[in-house]
Design an enzyme around this catalytic site. Structure first.
Site, PDB file in Angstrom:
ATOM      1  N   HIS A 159      -2.885 -21.784 -29.905  1.00 33.56           N
ATOM      2  CA  HIS A 159      -3.911 -21.414 -28.927  1.00 33.56           C
ATOM      3  C   HIS A 159      -3.936 -22.392 -27.766  1.00 33.56           C
ATOM      4  O   HIS A 159      -3.959 -22.011 -26.602  1.00 33.56           O
ATOM      5  CB  HIS A 159      -5.287 -21.361 -29.592  1.00 33.56           C
TER       6      HIS A 159
ATOM      7  N   HIS B 134      -5.956 -12.558 -28.976  1.00 33.52           N
ATOM      8  CA  HIS B 134      -4.748 -13.289 -28.603  1.00 33.52           C
ATOM      9  C   HIS B 134      -3.497 -12.638 -29.193  1.00 33.52           C
ATOM     10  O   HIS B 134      -2.451 -12.574 -28.538  1.00 33.52           O
ATOM     11  CB  HIS B 134      -4.852 -14.741 -29.060  1.00 33.52           C
TER      12      HIS B 134
ATOM     13  N   LEU C 205      -5.080 -17.295 -37.213  1.00 28.31           N
ATOM     14  CA  LEU C 205      -5.437 -16.941 -38.582  1.00 28.31           C
ATOM     15  C   LEU C 205      -5.870 -15.498 -38.750  1.00 28.31           C
ATOM     16  O   LEU C 205      -6.133 -15.062 -39.876  1.00 28.31           O
ATOM     17  CB  LEU C 205      -6.531 -17.892 -39.082  1.00 28.31           C
TER      18      LEU C 205
ATOM     19  N   GLU D 246       0.335 -27.466 -22.493  1.00 28.38           N
ATOM     20  CA  GLU D 246       1.714 -27.125 -22.150  1.00 28.38           C
ATOM     21  C   GLU D 246       2.640 -27.533 -23.289  1.00 28.38           C
ATOM     22  O   GLU D 246       2.329 -28.462 -24.035  1.00 28.38           O
ATOM     23  CB  GLU D 246       2.115 -27.829 -20.846  1.00 28.38           C
TER      24      GLU D 246
END
Length: 261
Positions: free
Chosen positions: A20, A83, A78, A56
């Site tokens: 993430h 996302h 999880l 990054e």
């Protein structure tokens, strides 16, 4: 005499771990440590990291650097939330020259339960707490409005409860869903559960994990991080995606497997 020539063995696809990202510098350190464990388990495998945001390299940068090769993306996430369903496919679509497959997210899976149990034990959970009428666990997760994500957290809570001798394990969330971690702690205390641990259902440290730990009334486990079971699970998802033979750019959505794995 003519020497026999062994056929060339094609290189395994690059494993791209998709994290993430976090403003907490411990998150990048933790994910890097996890990927080092993966490399130890699978020497020679090209393992790279891409972030959805905040850190990054960002995922489009990582995919762009691979050019026209082949990669399996493994979300270090999880559950099947936004996302997984939106951000990762959008990044993949921008790397048209790259042949990709996207593995299922890490949870739910028994190896996650192994990692959760290990972190609870490190924090102070004892065998005498298993099945104890005074004991319980709050499974602290990030939270999502996606019902698949919530279903996955409930499944993990059920598996962890079984591992702990049947003590209640209640999923609770830092955002977007109910109950919150403090509300779950209060509800369990009202039921007479005086030794309530907080299990961190987070891959790495960050704002949500810290807030969940701060709410604990007894012990709070560390995030899953570089636990050995996490490295094995990451490779399991990679191998699963390769074996499934999914077309390029297709995200695996085998919910039957996720429910039973």
């Amino acid at each position: 005499m003519t020497e026999s020539v062994s056929p060339l063995i094609p290189a395994a696809p690059t494993l791209v771990a998709v994290a993430h990202g976090s403003r907490d510098p411990r998150a990048l350190h933790t994910v890097t440590e996890l990927l080092d464990r993966v490399r130890e388990l699978r020497p020679g495998l090209d393992v790279r990291l891409g972030h959805i945001e905040l850190d990054e390299p960002l995922l489009p940068q990582t995919l762009g650097a691979l050019g026209s090769g082949e990669a399996v993306l493994v979300p270090l996430l999880l559950g099947r939330g936004y996302h997984v369903k939106q951000d990762i496919p959008e990044a993949v679509a921008g790397a048209a020259a790259l042949r990709t497959r996207t593995a299922a997210p890490l949870g739910p899976h028994p190896l996650l339960v192994e990692a959760l149990h290990g972190r609870l034990t490190e924090a102070g959970w004892r065998p005498s707490d298993d099945g104890n009428r005074n004991s319980a666990v709050v499974l602290a997760a990030a939270g999502s409005r996606d019902p698949e994500s919530a279903a996955g957290a409930r499944r993990t809570a059920h598996l962890l409860s079984e591992r702990l001798g049947g003590v209640p394990v209640v999923p609770a969330y830092a955002s977007a869903a109910a109950p919150t971690v403090p509300a779950a702690l209060r509800a369990l205390a009202a039921r007479g559960r005086r030794r309530v641990a907080v299990a961190s259902y987070f891959t790495a440290p960050g704002r949500f994990a810290s807030a969940a730990a701060a709410a604990a009334t007894w012990i709070a486990a560390a995030p899953l991080g570089a636990h050995p079971a996490m490295a094995r699970l990451l490779l399991h998802r990679y191998d699963q995606a390769r074996a499934a033979g999914a077309p390029a750019h297709e995200t695996l959505m085998n919910t039957r497997f996720l429910a039973s794995a």
